[in-house]
Design a protein around this motif. Sequence first.
Motif, PDB file in Angstrom:
ATOM      1  N   CYS A   1      -8.311   7.091  -4.209  1.00 52.32           N
ATOM      2  CA  CYS A   1      -7.704   5.784  -4.523  1.00 52.32           C
ATOM      3  C   CYS A   1      -6.595   5.445  -3.530  1.00 52.32           C
ATOM      4  N   ALA A   2      -5.878   6.448  -3.063  1.00 53.19           N
ATOM      5  CA  ALA A   2      -4.821   6.215  -2.071  1.00 53.19           C
ATOM      6  C   ALA A   2      -5.423   5.722  -0.754  1.00 53.19           C
ATOM      7  N   ILE A   3      -6.538   6.300  -0.354  1.00 53.80           N
ATOM      8  CA  ILE A   3      -7.224   5.845   0.869  1.00 53.80           C
ATOM      9  C   ILE A   3      -7.673   4.395   0.687  1.00 53.80           C
ATOM     10  N   LEU A   4      -8.289   4.103  -0.442  1.00 52.54           N
ATOM     11  CA  LEU A   4      -8.778   2.745  -0.685  1.00 52.54           C
ATOM     12  C   LEU A   4      -7.636   1.733  -0.721  1.00 52.54           C
ATOM     13  N   ARG A   5      -6.487   2.133  -1.282  1.00 49.12           N
ATOM     14  CA  ARG A   5      -5.335   1.226  -1.292  1.00 49.12           C
ATOM     15  C   ARG A   5      -4.869   0.929   0.135  1.00 49.12           C
ATOM     16  N   LYS A   6      -4.822   1.969   0.979  1.00 46.17           N
ATOM     17  CA  LYS A   6      -4.433   1.772   2.383  1.00 46.17           C
ATOM     18  C   LYS A   6      -5.403   0.835   3.090  1.00 46.17           C
ATOM     19  N   VAL A   7      -6.686   1.060   2.864  1.00 43.16           N
ATOM     20  CA  VAL A   7      -7.702   0.214   3.488  1.00 43.16           C
ATOM     21  C   VAL A   7      -7.517  -1.231   3.032  1.00 43.16           C
ATOM     22  N   GLU A   8      -7.368  -1.431   1.738  1.00 46.50           N
ATOM     23  CA  GLU A   8      -7.218  -2.781   1.198  1.00 46.50           C
ATOM     24  C   GLU A   8      -5.972  -3.451   1.758  1.00 46.50           C
ATOM     25  N   GLN A   9      -4.867  -2.725   1.841  1.00 45.70           N
ATOM     26  CA  GLN A   9      -3.626  -3.290   2.369  1.00 45.70           C
ATOM     27  C   GLN A   9      -3.792  -3.704   3.829  1.00 45.70           C
ATOM     28  N   GLN A  10      -4.441  -2.856   4.607  1.00 47.35           N
ATOM     29  CA  GLN A  10      -4.611  -3.160   6.025  1.00 47.35           C
ATOM     30  C   GLN A  10      -5.583  -4.317   6.242  1.00 47.35           C
ATOM     31  N   ILE A  11      -6.614  -4.400   5.409  1.00 43.94           N
ATOM     32  CA  ILE A  11      -7.544  -5.535   5.503  1.00 43.94           C
ATOM     33  C   ILE A  11      -6.816  -6.824   5.138  1.00 43.94           C
TER      34      ILE A  11
END
Length: 87
Positions: free
Chosen positions: A68-78
């Motif tokens: 979930c931490a990886i996905l949050r980073k991805v979402e934030q950067q997108i």
Amino acid sequence: MKSISSHEYEIFRRCMIAARKEAQLTQESLAKSLQKPQSFVAKYENGERRLDVVEFIIVTRVIGVDPCAILRKVEQQISKASCEEKL
């Protein structure tokens, strides 16, 4: 479905590479822990293949990071990239 070389997938790949490096794992050591050839890691990191959701969860477990931490980073950067494009 978006291309494997989409900007969004590039962000995902960079986050996965960063997580592996932060865990101080080489592609080879990660692959060994996954019981896969080193080329498995190289191919998803280089964008030659995609990780499916089950593979993603297994890889994050081995790396020792919360998926979930990886996905949050991805979402934030997108989101950040999307906002920058609008400016």
